[in-house]
Design an enzyme around this catalytic site. Structure first.
Site, short mmCIF file in Angstrom:
data_model
loop_
_atom_site.label_atom_id
_atom_site.label_comp_id
_atom_site.label_asym_id
_atom_site.label_seq_id
_atom_site.Cartn_x
_atom_site.Cartn_y
_atom_site.Cartn_z
N LYS A 59 0.82 -1.22 0.00
CA LYS A 59 0.00 0.00 0.00
C LYS A 59 0.85 1.27 0.00
O LYS A 59 0.37 2.35 -0.34
CB LYS A 59 -0.94 0.00 1.21
N SER A 76 -1.33 0.31 6.56
CA SER A 76 -1.52 -0.86 7.42
C SER A 76 -2.48 -1.87 6.79
O SER A 76 -3.22 -1.54 5.85
CB SER A 76 -2.03 -0.44 8.80
N ASP A 77 -2.43 -3.06 7.33
CA ASP A 77 -3.34 -4.11 6.87
C ASP A 77 -3.64 -5.06 8.01
O ASP A 77 -2.75 -5.38 8.81
CB ASP A 77 -2.74 -4.88 5.69
N THR A 78 -4.87 -5.52 8.07
CA THR A 78 -5.30 -6.46 9.12
C THR A 78 -5.83 -7.73 8.47
O THR A 78 -6.62 -7.67 7.52
CB THR A 78 -6.41 -5.84 9.99
N SER A 113 -0.46 -5.32 10.57
CA SER A 113 0.89 -4.82 10.26
C SER A 113 0.78 -3.34 9.92
O SER A 113 -0.16 -2.91 9.27
CB SER A 113 1.48 -5.57 9.07
#
Length: 198
Positions: A59, A76-78, A113
């Site tokens: 991203k 961020s990523d979940t 993250s």
């Protein structure tokens, strides 16, 4: 406090998530929101936090050429990790039902993250929280999907919503991480970055 330390920096949050944006407001930070579309795909060889790390870094790529020396970009990523596979956002109500059915009466991991990118460096951190759910009836799952429409959430649920209130029996780790941002790590990392000269 942190806001004063970061006064020489421009914080860019690359997230359309209202929850993540609210976290940054709650941390008392000045920040701007910049969004760029990214196809969230990852290599099949990746597992666990490698997936969320990869996507958080992915991203950041579209922004690389436009960052100024005092910019700190946060992406961020979940993901939800259960039975050795990543559960992303549900495609429809049927998919959401299947996901929640699989999480019923079981423990899963929520991994978020966060990637901090400047013109010269990039740092990625992750946080893992274990969440245990009670056994849901089909009626409870259908009620939740109908009322909350959790199609924008990894694992088809928001812990802060009805399903979290009635369903979570145990939690190990950061609650806010499950909501989508390990705020303690973000605060800690921004404090460290603020000590470096612009």
């Amino acid at each position: 406090m942190l806001k004063e330390k970061l006064k020489n920096y421009n914080i860019i949050l690359a997230s359309g998530s209202p929850r993540r944006q609210q976290f940054f407001k709650d941390l008392g930070l000045d920040f701007e929101i910049r969004l760029k579309p990214v196809k969230e795909e990852y290599p099949n060889r990746l597992t666990h936090f490698e997936i969320s790390d990869y996507l958080a870094q992915l991203k950041a790529i579209p922004f690389k050429d436009e960052l100024q020396p005092n910019d700190i970009l946060i992406t961020s990523d979940t993901i939800v990790w259960h039975n050795n596979k990543a559960l992303g956002k549900p495609t429809d109500a049927t998919d959401a039902f299947q996901i929640l059915k699989s999480l019923s009466n079981a423990t899963h991991e929520v991994i978020t993250s966060v990637c901090f990118t400047s013109k010269t460096t990039s740092k990625t951190l992750y946080s893992v929280t274990k969440v245990s759910f009670k056994e849901f009836t089909d009626e409870e799952i259908l009620y939740y999907i109908k009322t909350a429409k959790p199609f924008d959430k990894a694992g088809a649920y928001g812990i802060q919503e009805w399903i979290g209130q009635v369903g979570v029996t145990k939690l190990e780790g950061s609650y806010f991480n499950v909501m989508g941002l390990p705020t303690h790590l973000v605060y800690q990392t921004l404090n460290k970055l603020a000590e470096q000269p612009v």
